[in-house]
Design a protein around this motif. Sequence first.
Motif, PDB file in Angstrom:
ATOM      1  N   ARG A  25       0.833  -1.200   0.000  1.00  0.00           N
ATOM      2  CA  ARG A  25       0.000   0.000   0.000  1.00  0.00           C
ATOM      3  C   ARG A  25       0.870   1.254   0.000  1.00  0.00           C
ATOM      4  N   GLN A  26       1.932   1.247   0.782  1.00  0.00           N
ATOM      5  CA  GLN A  26       2.821   2.402   0.813  1.00  0.00           C
ATOM      6  C   GLN A  26       3.462   2.650  -0.547  1.00  0.00           C
ATOM      7  N   THR A  27       3.844   1.576  -1.224  1.00  0.00           N
ATOM      8  CA  THR A  27       4.426   1.708  -2.560  1.00  0.00           C
ATOM      9  C   THR A  27       3.404   2.272  -3.538  1.00  0.00           C
ATOM     10  N   GLN A  28       2.188   1.777  -3.464  1.00  0.00           N
ATOM     11  CA  GLN A  28       1.143   2.267  -4.350  1.00  0.00           C
ATOM     12  C   GLN A  28       0.842   3.740  -4.100  1.00  0.00           C
ATOM     13  N   ASP A  29       0.782   4.125  -2.830  1.00  0.00           N
ATOM     14  CA  ASP A  29       0.521   5.529  -2.507  1.00  0.00           C
ATOM     15  C   ASP A  29       1.629   6.430  -3.042  1.00  0.00           C
ATOM     16  N   ALA A  30       2.874   5.977  -2.902  1.00  0.00           N
ATOM     17  CA  ALA A  30       4.002   6.759  -3.407  1.00  0.00           C
ATOM     18  C   ALA A  30       3.942   6.884  -4.930  1.00  0.00           C
ATOM     19  N   LEU A  31       3.570   5.805  -5.588  1.00  0.00           N
ATOM     20  CA  LEU A  31       3.444   5.832  -7.047  1.00  0.00           C
ATOM     21  C   LEU A  31       2.337   6.765  -7.502  1.00  0.00           C
ATOM     22  N   ILE A  32       1.199   6.699  -6.836  1.00  0.00           N
ATOM     23  CA  ILE A  32       0.067   7.557  -7.205  1.00  0.00           C
ATOM     24  C   ILE A  32       0.438   9.022  -7.038  1.00  0.00           C
ATOM     25  N   GLU A  33       1.058   9.348  -5.911  1.00  0.00           N
ATOM     26  CA  GLU A  33       1.431  10.743  -5.643  1.00  0.00           C
ATOM     27  C   GLU A  33       2.447  11.244  -6.664  1.00  0.00           C
ATOM     28  N   ALA A  34       3.472  10.445  -6.941  1.00  0.00           N
ATOM     29  CA  ALA A  34       4.487  10.841  -7.917  1.00  0.00           C
ATOM     30  C   ALA A  34       3.888  10.979  -9.305  1.00  0.00           C
ATOM     31  N   ALA A  35       3.029  10.040  -9.662  1.00  0.00           N
ATOM     32  CA  ALA A  35       2.411  10.072 -10.988  1.00  0.00           C
ATOM     33  C   ALA A  35       1.539  11.305 -11.168  1.00  0.00           C
ATOM     34  N   MET A  36       0.704  11.589 -10.172  1.00  0.00           N
ATOM     35  CA  MET A  36      -0.197  12.731 -10.312  1.00  0.00           C
ATOM     36  C   MET A  36       0.566  14.039 -10.417  1.00  0.00           C
ATOM     37  N   ARG A  37       1.674  14.165  -9.679  1.00  0.00           N
ATOM     38  CA  ARG A  37       2.471  15.387  -9.766  1.00  0.00           C
ATOM     39  C   ARG A  37       3.060  15.547 -11.162  1.00  0.00           C
ATOM     40  N   LEU A  38       3.647  14.467 -11.684  1.00  0.00           N
ATOM     41  CA  LEU A  38       4.265  14.536 -13.015  1.00  0.00           C
ATOM     42  C   LEU A  38       3.228  14.741 -14.106  1.00  0.00           C
ATOM     43  N   LEU A  39       2.133  14.027 -14.023  1.00  0.00           N
ATOM     44  CA  LEU A  39       1.088  14.143 -15.039  1.00  0.00           C
ATOM     45  C   LEU A  39       0.496  15.545 -15.050  1.00  0.00           C
ATOM     46  N   ALA A  40       0.312  16.120 -13.863  1.00  0.00           N
ATOM     47  CA  ALA A  40      -0.224  17.468 -13.780  1.00  0.00           C
ATOM     48  C   ALA A  40       0.754  18.484 -14.369  1.00  0.00           C
ATOM     49  N   GLU A  41       2.051  18.215 -14.210  1.00  0.00           N
ATOM     50  CA  GLU A  41       3.073  19.139 -14.695  1.00  0.00           C
ATOM     51  C   GLU A  41       3.323  19.001 -16.193  1.00  0.00           C
ATOM     52  N   LYS A  42       3.373  17.761 -16.679  1.00  0.00           N
ATOM     53  CA  LYS A  42       3.795  17.512 -18.051  1.00  0.00           C
ATOM     54  C   LYS A  42       2.675  17.038 -18.972  1.00  0.00           C
ATOM     55  N   GLY A  43       1.508  16.750 -18.404  1.00  0.00           N
ATOM     56  CA  GLY A  43       0.415  16.233 -19.208  1.00  0.00           C
ATOM     57  C   GLY A  43       0.445  14.720 -19.290  1.00  0.00           C
ATOM     58  N   PHE A  44      -0.701  14.144 -19.612  1.00  0.00           N
ATOM     59  CA  PHE A  44      -0.818  12.687 -19.638  1.00  0.00           C
ATOM     60  C   PHE A  44       0.074  12.069 -20.715  1.00  0.00           C
ATOM     61  N   GLU A  45       0.026  12.608 -21.909  1.00  0.00           N
ATOM     62  CA  GLU A  45       0.818  12.058 -23.008  1.00  0.00           C
ATOM     63  C   GLU A  45       2.296  12.404 -22.878  1.00  0.00           C
ATOM     64  N   GLY A  46       2.601  13.505 -22.197  1.00  0.00           N
ATOM     65  CA  GLY A  46       3.985  13.947 -22.098  1.00  0.00           C
ATOM     66  C   GLY A  46       4.776  13.315 -20.971  1.00  0.00           C
ATOM     67  N   THR A  47       4.153  12.453 -20.198  1.00  0.00           N
ATOM     68  CA  THR A  47       4.823  11.806 -19.065  1.00  0.00           C
ATOM     69  C   THR A  47       5.047  10.333 -19.365  1.00  0.00           C
ATOM     70  N   THR A  48       6.257   9.839 -19.126  1.00  0.00           N
ATOM     71  CA  THR A  48       6.554   8.430 -19.368  1.00  0.00           C
ATOM     72  C   THR A  48       6.484   7.636 -18.071  1.00  0.00           C
ATOM     73  N   THR A  49       6.302   6.340 -18.212  1.00  0.00           N
ATOM     74  CA  THR A  49       6.281   5.474 -17.037  1.00  0.00           C
ATOM     75  C   THR A  49       7.655   5.431 -16.370  1.00  0.00           C
ATOM     76  N   ASP A  50       8.722   5.559 -17.148  1.00  0.00           N
ATOM     77  CA  ASP A  50      10.064   5.594 -16.575  1.00  0.00           C
ATOM     78  C   ASP A  50      10.221   6.796 -15.643  1.00  0.00           C
ATOM     79  N   GLU A  51       9.679   7.934 -16.036  1.00  0.00           N
ATOM     80  CA  GLU A  51       9.755   9.134 -15.209  1.00  0.00           C
ATOM     81  C   GLU A  51       8.974   8.956 -13.912  1.00  0.00           C
ATOM     82  N   ILE A  52       7.822   8.323 -14.017  1.00  0.00           N
ATOM     83  CA  ILE A  52       7.008   8.095 -12.818  1.00  0.00           C
ATOM     84  C   ILE A  52       7.726   7.162 -11.858  1.00  0.00           C
TER      85      ILE A  52
END
Length: 211
Positions: A25-52
Amino acid sequence: MSDSVLSSGTRGEAPVLSRREERRRQTQDALIEAAMRLLAEKGFEGTTTDEIAAAAGISRRTLFRHFPTKADLVTAWTQQMTDVLSERVQACPPEMLPQEVIRVALEAVVPHMAKTREEALAFVRLIEQDPGLQSVSLHKYACWEDSLTTVLEQRLPDVEGRALAARVAARSGIAAFRTAVDEWIRVKGRVGLVTLIRRVLALQMACFRDG
């Protein structure tokens, strides 16, 4: 998001997670938080899974074990709020009026959007305005509507049309929330979302009352 448990405790108590599930659960929460920050900054298409994965401090392989796609990460973020709304609406006392149930449930999700207002605004703008996430947003609102409808139907008078009336009330509440969100985005978060939810719900009631 849902996790399996090894011990559920006694009836009425919160499930007790194993250490493995807690780490998951902690790993998932960290992933969700990191993903949402990057996606909000760079856009859905502009963010890669490697970056997340890098932002969350895990490997790409680990990311895919938890979330096969970027959209799954966003869906998990929305599911957190859906769970909060469902729990809050179920906890409303029986004597609470339907319009108050709707207001309380919708307001309950706001603190769970993000750690700060700025992040919350960015996340909401992402999911509401990115074409690639439209289906995720619509699914979230459909789940909220179902939760509200179920509880409202139990509170309305047992007469013909009760189920339809509950659906109308729930859908009206979701429409009010979406209107408040649109206004929140328009004013760039200068007014609190809870304030806007209350304002829109009041306007909605006034329209019906004065019509």
